[in-house]
Write a protein that holds these residues in place. Sequence first.
Motif, mmCIF file in Angstrom:
data_model
loop_
_atom_site.group_PDB
_atom_site.id
_atom_site.type_symbol
_atom_site.label_atom_id
_atom_site.label_comp_id
_atom_site.label_asym_id
_atom_site.label_seq_id
_atom_site.Cartn_x
_atom_site.Cartn_y
_atom_site.Cartn_z
ATOM 1 N N GLU A 41 -5.486 -29.368 12.900
ATOM 2 C CA GLU A 41 -5.829 -28.492 11.776
ATOM 3 C C GLU A 41 -4.901 -28.730 10.588
ATOM 4 N N VAL A 42 -3.611 -28.723 10.852
ATOM 5 C CA VAL A 42 -2.662 -28.960 9.758
ATOM 6 C C VAL A 42 -2.730 -30.408 9.295
ATOM 7 N N ALA A 43 -2.982 -31.337 10.213
ATOM 8 C CA ALA A 43 -3.084 -32.747 9.842
ATOM 9 C C ALA A 43 -4.247 -32.985 8.889
ATOM 10 N N ASP A 90 -3.942 -38.576 7.830
ATOM 11 C CA ASP A 90 -4.542 -39.894 8.050
ATOM 12 C C ASP A 90 -4.356 -40.797 6.837
ATOM 13 N N GLU A 91 -4.372 -40.198 5.653
ATOM 14 C CA GLU A 91 -4.194 -40.973 4.430
ATOM 15 C C GLU A 91 -2.719 -41.199 4.123
ATOM 16 N N LEU A 92 -1.866 -40.262 4.510
ATOM 17 C CA LEU A 92 -0.441 -40.342 4.187
ATOM 18 C C LEU A 92 0.311 -41.323 5.074
ATOM 19 N N THR A 112 0.254 -47.655 11.985
ATOM 20 C CA THR A 112 1.224 -47.890 13.056
ATOM 21 C C THR A 112 1.960 -46.615 13.424
ATOM 22 N N VAL A 113 2.278 -45.821 12.405
ATOM 23 C CA VAL A 113 3.006 -44.573 12.624
ATOM 24 C C VAL A 113 2.076 -43.502 13.188
ATOM 25 N N ILE A 135 14.169 -44.198 6.388
ATOM 26 C CA ILE A 135 13.223 -44.168 5.279
ATOM 27 C C ILE A 135 12.104 -43.184 5.616
ATOM 28 N N PRO A 136 11.415 -42.649 4.598
ATOM 29 C CA PRO A 136 10.333 -41.697 4.854
ATOM 30 C C PRO A 136 9.215 -42.299 5.699
ATOM 31 N N ALA A 137 8.585 -41.442 6.486
ATOM 32 C CA ALA A 137 7.412 -41.869 7.247
ATOM 33 C C ALA A 137 6.218 -42.081 6.320
#
Length: 423
Positions: free
Chosen positions: A113-115, A121-123, A127-128, A344-346
Motif C-alpha cells: 500500500e505504501v509502496a 517501483d519507479e523510484l 536490482t534493489v 549512497i541513497p537507494a
Amino acid sequence: MPSFARSFNKTTLALATAAAASLALPSANAAEVEVLHWWTSGGEARAANVLKELMEAEGYGWEDFAVAGGGGETAMTVLKSRAMSGNPPSAAQIKGPEIQEWGELGLLGELDEVAEAEGWDELLPPTVAEVMRHDGSYVAVPVNVHRVNWLWANPEVLEAAGVEMPTTLDELFSAGEAIREAGYIPLAHGGQAWQDATVFETVLLATGGTEFYQQALVELDEEALGGEQMVEALETFKRLRELMDDDMSGRDWNIATSMVIEGTAGMQLMGDWAKGEFTAAGLTAGEDYLCAAAPGTQDAFTFNIDSLAMFRVEGEEREAQQALARLVLEPTFQEAFNLAKGSIPARPDLDMGEFDSCAQQSMQDFQRTAEEDGLVPSMAHGMAVRADVQGAIFDVVTNYFNSRDMAAEEAARRMVNAAQAAL
C-alpha cells in the motif's frame, strides 16, 4: 528450507506464528515502533538517529533496539530468539536472502500500500527492488546501497612512504612494503570472520573478475569453488596477512578505520560504512583521506543493501510501521542517513550535490556497473547466499587465513565441501 528455519520445530513455529497474529491486539504503546538494528558505531549511530527524529516529528514513538556487532551476527541471534518467543520487533535490519527466509516463515508484513502510494517501483532500481520483495510483495524498505570493494588510505602515510594509491594488487603489495619500511602498518584489519571474508571476496573479485565471482560465491559452482582460480585467490588473500599487524585478532572494524584516521596505518580494505567514521572525525574526502575502488576491481561494484524488514503488526502499530517505511525512502532521510553513514541513497534520482567525492564516485560506478553487468552481491555481507552457507564459507576462509599450515588447495576443497553440506 532456510537455515534458521530448520531450527524451528513444528511446535515452536506454531507458537511463533500464533503469537505474531496476537500482535493485532492493541497495547499501551500501539503508536510506537521498535526497531532492531546494529548501527552502533559513531557514524552509524548518528545515521540511525535521523530516522528516530523524523518519526518523533510525526508524532510516533521510537524504541531503539541496537545490538552491537558490525556484521550483524549478534543482532540476528537476538532477533531469532525474539521471533521464536512470538515477540519480534516492529522492524528489523534484515537484508538479502534472509528477507526471503523470514518471509517463508510467514512473519513479515507487506508494504504494498505504501509502496504504491509512494511509487517505489519507479523510484528504486530493479536490482534493489527485487531484494525488497517476497512473493511479489514489498516486505522491506532499503535505506541505502553500500559498496563493499573500497580501499581507504591516509594520504600523509602514503606520502611518507613515497607511494601512490594502488590500482592493482601488485601495486598494493609494493605500496604495503614501502609503508612498512616507513614505519607504519600497511593494512589495518580486524581479525573477525566477517572482516576476513570481506577482504577475501574483494581479492577473489580482483583476481577472477565478476563472472568467476558470480559462479563461486553466488551460484556455488563446485568447479569454481575448487578450481585453480580459487586457489590463486586464496593464495593472494593469504599474502595480504603479511601487510597486517600482529594485534589484529578480535579488533572491531571501526577501530581498524581509526588506525587509518590516526595515521598509525596506511590503508584499509572495507566497505563504505568506513567513510562514516572519517566523516564523524571531521575529515574531508580527497584531502584528509583517500578512497578508490579496491585494487583490481574498478569495473565491479560489490553491493550490500541495508534494509528494514517489517514484521506483522496491526492497528496503530501498523500505522506507525507504515509511516516508518514511507519516511525511509523520502529524500530527507535518504540524504541525511547516507551522508552520515557513508553509503549512497537507494534512490538514484536524488541530487548528490551535498555528497563528497567518494559518494559521488560510488553513485556513478553503481549506475555504470549496473549497465555493464558489473554489479555483484556481497557474500560477506549477507547479499549472495543463505546464512548457513555464508557461515560455512566464513569458517573456511578465516581458518585458512589464520592457519600456518593449511594449503590453498586444501582450503578450496573445504570450500566445495562447505557448499555441498549447506545445500
